[in-house]
Design an enzyme around this catalytic site. Structure first.
Site, PDB file in Angstrom:
ATOM      1  N   ASP A 259       6.259  35.035 -78.526  1.00 17.13           N
ATOM      2  CA  ASP A 259       6.767  35.310 -76.831  1.00 17.13           C
ATOM      3  C   ASP A 259       5.341  36.596 -76.955  1.00 17.13           C
ATOM      4  O   ASP A 259       5.429  37.524 -76.839  1.00 17.13           O
ATOM      5  CB  ASP A 259       8.224  35.927 -77.238  1.00 17.13           C
ATOM      6  CG  ASP A 259       8.270  35.866 -76.119  1.00 17.13           C
ATOM      7  OD1 ASP A 259       8.103  35.890 -75.207  1.00 17.13           O
ATOM      8  OD2 ASP A 259       9.615  35.455 -75.788  1.00 17.13           O
TER       9      ASP A 259
ATOM     10  N   SER B 164      10.715  33.941 -69.910  1.00 14.50           N
ATOM     11  CA  SER B 164      10.676  33.072 -71.039  1.00 14.50           C
ATOM     12  C   SER B 164      11.912  32.305 -71.132  1.00 14.50           C
ATOM     13  O   SER B 164      12.003  31.041 -72.046  1.00 14.50           O
ATOM     14  CB  SER B 164      11.261  34.593 -72.233  1.00 14.50           C
ATOM     15  OG  SER B 164       9.725  35.078 -72.482  1.00 14.50           O
TER      16      SER B 164
ATOM     17  N   ASP C 257       6.124  40.108 -77.500  1.00 16.37           N
ATOM     18  CA  ASP C 257       6.634  40.042 -76.060  1.00 16.37           C
ATOM     19  C   ASP C 257       6.862  41.393 -75.264  1.00 16.37           C
ATOM     20  O   ASP C 257       5.963  42.011 -74.632  1.00 16.37           O
ATOM     21  CB  ASP C 257       7.635  39.051 -75.282  1.00 16.37           C
ATOM     22  CG  ASP C 257       7.297  38.645 -74.051  1.00 16.37           C
ATOM     23  OD1 ASP C 257       6.593  38.953 -73.116  1.00 16.37           O
ATOM     24  OD2 ASP C 257       8.821  39.594 -73.848  1.00 16.37           O
TER      25      ASP C 257
ATOM     26  N   ASP D 223       4.697  30.841 -75.036  1.00 17.31           N
ATOM     27  CA  ASP D 223       5.355  30.714 -73.723  1.00 17.31           C
ATOM     28  C   ASP D 223       4.588  31.170 -72.691  1.00 17.31           C
ATOM     29  O   ASP D 223       4.456  30.490 -71.610  1.00 17.31           O
ATOM     30  CB  ASP D 223       7.056  30.914 -73.831  1.00 17.31           C
ATOM     31  CG  ASP D 223       7.214  32.925 -74.254  1.00 17.31           C
ATOM     32  OD1 ASP D 223       5.714  33.261 -74.633  1.00 17.31           O
ATOM     33  OD2 ASP D 223       8.304  33.297 -74.520  1.00 17.31           O
TER      34      ASP D 223
ATOM     35  N   HIS E  73       4.585  39.690 -67.461  1.00 21.09           N
ATOM     36  CA  HIS E  73       3.217  38.591 -67.985  1.00 21.09           C
ATOM     37  C   HIS E  73       2.529  38.313 -67.144  1.00 21.09           C
ATOM     38  O   HIS E  73       2.415  38.566 -65.805  1.00 21.09           O
ATOM     39  CB  HIS E  73       4.523  37.081 -67.892  1.00 21.09           C
ATOM     40  CG  HIS E  73       5.765  37.415 -69.145  1.00 21.09           C
ATOM     41  ND1 HIS E  73       6.957  36.482 -68.531  1.00 21.09           N
ATOM     42  CD2 HIS E  73       5.950  38.289 -69.636  1.00 21.09           C
ATOM     43  CE1 HIS E  73       8.087  36.905 -69.543  1.00 21.09           C
ATOM     44  NE2 HIS E  73       7.113  38.163 -70.037  1.00 21.09           N
TER      45      HIS E  73
END
Length: 560
Positions: free
Chosen positions: A62, A137, A367, A408, A483
């Site tokens: 992630d 996500s 992440d 992802d 992100h």
């Protein structure tokens, strides 16, 4: 001659040649020419196998974008005492590669079938959602597990569903590849370093208009009134999952159930308002099921004694690897190994989803590390995911197991600064910035690392920058780092791994895996009937069907 001298064929004393250091060897053109020739020979030996996959393992880092992978590669090498740059991650040895778009246009299953007839090139995947250029996500999990794009913050639903609107759930559910694998008779499992109800693993079994509806206590009154179920409830009741390993105890038990590990801390108690103990419900519904909550319990589980295993090792997310209590909490490597040993007993094969979300902060621990601006935490999680990939490779065979590693999404994480060879990945750039202050090689585009003191950026320094909780500096002040929208890599080995090529939509991951394993909607494609016969072999089916039992007994009696 005396002593321990050895002589060559002409009587000349022999001495071992001086060993060249890696740095010295690299100065010779032959070093690079020989290495390239070896790789070229391996590439020429690659063949596109028509065999279908009995097993599938999907590793999801992630937030593990390309910059994170590159930095993790260096960190892995430096952990072993080398300069790091020449290190190779286990996942990087996989022969096939693609890129996935985290942002672009949608490709469906018909595109997969047309791609089967096109030349194979390296590929990339696109990771946007229907309503966002840069995804979360939940949307990406629905894409790579269910094969369709959806809206941000929704799980296991088509794009027709509206975030936070319970009623938009009904009729818009989409099934994951994990669910389809279970319906096909395969064993299935989930391993994650986050809570098992989190967005990435949740997309494997849940249909929810909000990724945040972990328990009924997390849901608004109108959603409960309209008949929507929380994600923890769906974990237990939607799909018959054989192995569930991760965090998330508090969402499974009623108020005020004390946590077994932290009984004196009321903040870790169960939070369910409906009074239900979902762990007890799961145990009572599964024959041969076991529940554990610490490493000791996990180690005590005998692989051949259970058909179902649930291990919840923290009230919420599991701890970062650098903070993990190695005597009480299992690592992602240990959880992955236990899952494979249990799942591989199914003669029809298995599907396993393994996620490290500490790389980022909204998902796994990769992440999570990035979201908090703590690069060392994130990179250690990426290294641990790679170790899990390596261990899975030791426990399975590429002859019948398709292994896929991807992310992802990525993060606004970078490293640079003209650092010299062997510089600590967490170290300082060799020259100071225009403000006459030192800075670290690793930086973030935004996040909590932004800092101004006395009207200026504080200088980075050692050894502070090497600390596991050090926050690298960020250009824009945000509570959590975000992100990023660039494409992410997909690496694959095993049956049908050559399907991963080119620049693809992230939805393509689910379709390629389903095609490789003859799962819906590709169960009747050419070669699937032979694949089913091969996976069944001569073993009796584990399902309690009288006709099959009678047939197996007859075979045994004739053989005797």
């Amino acid at each position: 001659s005396g002593g321990n001298a050895h002589h060559g064929p002409l009587g000349v004393p022999w001495r071992p040649p001086a060993l060249l250091s890696p740095a010295d060897a690299e100065k010779s053109p032959s070093y690079w020419n020989k290495g390239a020739r070896r790789r070229l020979e391996l590439a020429l030996a690659l063949q596109q196998g028509a065999q279908r996959a009995k097993n599938i393992i999907l590793f999801m880092g992630d937030g593990m974008g390309l910059s994170t992978m590159s930095a993790a590669r260096i960190y892995k090498g430096q952990l072993s005492g080398s300069s790091g740059e020449e290190s190779v991650l286990a996942m990087e040895t996989f022969p096939h590669m693609a890129l996935a778009k985290v942002s672009g246009t949608v490709l469906g299953g018909t595109v997969l079938l047309s791609l089967l007839e096109t030349p194979l090139d390296p590929s990339c995947f696109q990771t946007y959602t229907i309503d966002r250029q840069v995804p979360d996500s939940a949307g990406t999990g629905t894409a790579y597990l269910c094969g369709v794009k959806t809206n941000a913050k929704t799980l296991g639903l088509s794009g027709a569903a509206v975030y936070g609107k319970c009623r938009s759930t009904f009729g818009n559910e989409v099934d994951s590849i994990l669910h389809r694998a279970r319906l096909a008779g395969k064993a299935v499992g989930i391993v994650t370093t986050t809570r098992v109800q989190h967005a990435s693993p949740g997309a494997a079994y849940a249909h929810s208009a909000s990724r945040s509806w972990y328990a009924d206590a997390s849901m608004p009154a109108d959603a409960l009134r309209d008949g929507c179920k929380d994600i923890a409830h769906q974990l237990v009741h939607n799909t018959d999952i054989n192995v569930i390993l991760g965090g998330g105890r508090m969402y499974m038990t009623p108020r005020p159930t004390a946590d077994p590990e932290y009984p004196e801390d009321p903040d870790q108690n169960g939070i369910r308002k409906d009074g239900r103990d979902l762990i007890a419900e799961w145990l009572s519904a599964k024959q041969g099921a076991r529940y554990v909550w610490d490493k000791k319990g996990l180690d005590a589980v005998e692989d051949d004694s259970v058909s179902h295993l649930m291990g919840l090792f923290e009230p919420k997310d599991m701890r970062y690897e650098l903070n993990r209590n190695t005597s009480t909490d299992p690592s992602i490597v240990e959880m992955t190994e236990k899952a494979i040993r249990i799942l591989r007993r199914n003669p029809n094969g298995f599907f396993l989803f393994v996620e490290d979300d500490h790389v980022s902060c909204a998902g796994g621990r990769i992440d999570h590390g990035h979201h908090s601006g703590r690069a060392k935490q994130a990179l250690m999680e990426a290294v641990m995911l790679d170790r899990a990939v390596a261990r899975a490779g030791e426990l399975t065979s590429p002859a019948d197991t398709l292994t896929v590693v991807t992310a992802d999404h990525s993060h606004v994480f970078t490293f640079g600064g003209s650092t010299p060879r062997g510089n600590s990945i967490f170290g300082l750039a060799p020259k100071k910035a225009k403000d006459k202050r030192a800075y670290t090689s690793i930086l973030y585009g935004n996040g909590p690392g932004y800092s101004i003191r006395d009207g200026a950026r504080p200088a980075a320094s050692l050894p502070a920058a090497e600390d596991k909780d050090y926050r690298q500096q960020a250009a824009v002040p945000l509570e959590t780092e975000t992100h990023s929208g660039e494409d992410v890599v997909v690496l694959a080995q095993g049956p049908m791994a050559h399907l991963f090529h080119g620049v693809q939509e992230q939805t393509y991951v689910a379709h390629a895996m389903a095609y490789a394993a003859c799962l819906e909607p590709y169960a009747t494609e050419p070669g699937c009937r032979a694949a089913r016969r091969a996976s069944h072999g001569t073993q009796c089916s584990p399902h309690p069907l009288l006709a099959l039992l009678a047939l197996c007994m007859a075979v045994l009696m004739v053989g005797g």
